[in-house]
Design a protein around this motif. Structure first.
Motif, PDB file in Angstrom:
ATOM      1  N   LYS A 134      -6.123  -7.787  -8.598  1.00 21.72           N
ATOM      2  CA  LYS A 134      -7.104  -8.141  -7.569  1.00 21.72           C
ATOM      3  C   LYS A 134      -6.511  -7.956  -6.174  1.00 21.72           C
ATOM      4  O   LYS A 134      -7.160  -7.400  -5.280  1.00 21.72           O
ATOM      5  CB  LYS A 134      -7.549  -9.588  -7.752  1.00 21.72           C
ATOM      6  N   THR A 161      -6.149  -4.257  -5.329  1.00 19.68           N
ATOM      7  CA  THR A 161      -7.459  -3.692  -5.003  1.00 19.68           C
ATOM      8  C   THR A 161      -7.873  -4.062  -3.584  1.00 19.68           C
ATOM      9  O   THR A 161      -8.359  -3.219  -2.823  1.00 19.68           O
ATOM     10  CB  THR A 161      -8.517  -4.185  -6.002  1.00 19.68           C
ATOM     11  N   GLU A 162      -7.660  -5.326  -3.205  1.00 20.18           N
ATOM     12  CA  GLU A 162      -8.010  -5.780  -1.863  1.00 20.18           C
ATOM     13  C   GLU A 162      -7.206  -5.054  -0.798  1.00 20.18           C
ATOM     14  O   GLU A 162      -7.735  -4.648   0.244  1.00 20.18           O
ATOM     15  CB  GLU A 162      -7.779  -7.289  -1.744  1.00 20.18           C
ATOM     16  N   ASP A 219     -10.173   3.791  -7.398  1.00 26.33           N
ATOM     17  CA  ASP A 219     -10.757   4.984  -6.780  1.00 26.33           C
ATOM     18  C   ASP A 219      -9.658   5.950  -6.332  1.00 26.33           C
ATOM     19  O   ASP A 219      -9.806   7.176  -6.443  1.00 26.33           O
ATOM     20  CB  ASP A 219     -11.608   4.598  -5.571  1.00 26.33           C
ATOM     21  N   LYS A 272     -10.924   2.594   0.080  1.00 32.63           N
ATOM     22  CA  LYS A 272     -11.088   2.856  -1.353  1.00 32.63           C
ATOM     23  C   LYS A 272     -10.370   1.783  -2.160  1.00 32.63           C
ATOM     24  O   LYS A 272      -9.356   1.243  -1.715  1.00 32.63           O
ATOM     25  CB  LYS A 272     -10.475   4.210  -1.731  1.00 32.63           C
ATOM     26  N   THR A 273     -10.871   1.518  -3.351  1.00 29.73           N
ATOM     27  CA  THR A 273     -10.145   0.614  -4.242  1.00 29.73           C
ATOM     28  C   THR A 273      -8.959   1.370  -4.836  1.00 29.73           C
ATOM     29  O   THR A 273      -8.882   2.608  -4.764  1.00 29.73           O
ATOM     30  CB  THR A 273     -11.041   0.110  -5.382  1.00 29.73           C
ATOM     31  N   TYR A 309       0.832  -1.212   0.000  1.00 29.08           N
ATOM     32  CA  TYR A 309       0.000   0.000   0.000  1.00 29.08           C
ATOM     33  C   TYR A 309       0.864   1.259   0.000  1.00 29.08           C
ATOM     34  O   TYR A 309       0.584   2.219  -0.738  1.00 29.08           O
ATOM     35  CB  TYR A 309      -0.919   0.001   1.215  1.00 29.08           C
ATOM     36  N   CYS A 316      -5.732  -2.039  -0.995  1.00 29.64           N
ATOM     37  CA  CYS A 316      -6.149  -0.639  -0.910  1.00 29.64           C
ATOM     38  C   CYS A 316      -7.489  -0.512  -0.198  1.00 29.64           C
ATOM     39  O   CYS A 316      -7.681   0.401   0.619  1.00 29.64           O
ATOM     40  CB  CYS A 316      -6.247  -0.035  -2.305  1.00 29.64           C
ATOM     41  N   LYS A 317      -8.406  -1.419  -0.486  1.00 27.17           N
ATOM     42  CA  LYS A 317      -9.720  -1.383   0.156  1.00 27.17           C
ATOM     43  C   LYS A 317      -9.586  -1.589   1.660  1.00 27.17           C
ATOM     44  O   LYS A 317     -10.241  -0.920   2.460  1.00 27.17           O
ATOM     45  CB  LYS A 317     -10.601  -2.485  -0.447  1.00 27.17           C
TER      46      LYS A 317
END
Length: 271
Positions: A199, A202-203, A215, A211-212, A170, A205-206
């Motif tokens: 994928k 994205t996980e 995003d 946020k994804t 991240y 960051c979420k």
């Protein structure tokens, strides 16, 4: 009597009734629970967790817990240990302070890849406690529980390593996106630079920001677009080219999707 050793240790299983609680509780015991089937929701020190079988849940002394929901098919095994018993175990564990912290931060761990090991620990412990005429059963139970604690600690070390990796991914994503977002708008560009899948990125960051990754990139782009519209005399077409949009129309659609107005309307209404 065949499921407890005085006030030091008690074994519970699915035959014992378990219901959601109306209010939070705080106790002076430690509880190790192996959830074999079903699921539930629980608050531990104010943070909500979903317990989805198979998993281990641990509540330590002085932690506040609130059992919110229990599924009808719940199947579990649990060991409840007195403060004295628990302190003795951690006194034998050479990194007890670190383990306390790890458990407090990770009270729930998935054991889908290791369910048999924990099931075996609980079964042998239950059999040991059941032999009430054994004068050494407290010592035997202590060493069995310590073995389970070591095994659990190894699992937590794996969880900690995964968290450290996520923190690094991240952090690097934030650095890379701030550096390249005017030229690179696509998630897969950053995933490739970080050596992870789209994928997974994205996980991460979420989990870290809510946020994804897409995003996050969009937010950086939008802020830059707004700043250029309000702080420069660049035309909309020039801003679109500067930020490497394929065309002014694509830029316009992007901006309206996030702001609700066109770039021109935003400039006229905000200046």
């Amino acid at each position: 009597e065949n499921r407890r050793i005085g006030d030091d240790l008690i074994i519970l299983d699915s035959g014992d009734s378990i219901h959601a609680m109306n209010h939070p509780r705080k106790v002076e015991v430690s509880t190790f629970i192996l959830i074999e089937k079903g699921d539930s929701r629980v608050l531990i020190d104010g943070k909500e967790y979903r317990l989805q079988a198979p998993c281990i849940a641990v509540v330590m002394p002085n932690q506040t817990y609130h059992l919110l929901e229990v599924s009808a098919d719940m199947s579990f095994r649990a060991v409840i240990m007195s403060r004295r018993f628990t302190d003795g175990l951690f006194g034998m564990y050479h990194q007890s302070h670190q383990l306390y912290r790890m458990i407090a931060e990770n009270p729930i761990i998935d054991v889908s890849s290791d369910k048999v090991s924990f099931h075996t620990f609980f079964k042998i412990l239950q059999q040991t406690v059941a032999v009430t005429h054994n004068p050494m059963r407290l010592e035997s139970a202590k060493h069995l529980t310590l073995s389970m604690l070591y095994h659990y600690a190894r699992r937590l070390e794996g969880v900690e390593a995964a968290k450290r990796k996520k923190d690094l991914v991240y952090e690097r994503f934030c650095e890379e996106s701030r550096k390249f977002f005017p030229m690179q708008h696509h998630l897969l560009f950053y995933a490739a630079r970080l050596g992870v899948s789209g994928k997974y990125l994205t996980e991460v960051c979420k989990e870290k920001s809510g946020k994804t990754a897409a995003d996050y990139i969009d937010a950086l782009l939008l802020t830059e677009c707004q700043a250029l519209l309000l702080s420069t005399d660049l035309t909309v077409n020039q801003i679109a080219r500067r930020l490497h949009f394929p065309s002014p129309s694509v830029f316009g659609k992007f901006f309206k999707r996030l702001c609700g107005v066109t770039p021109t309307q935003y400039r006229e209404e905000t200046r």
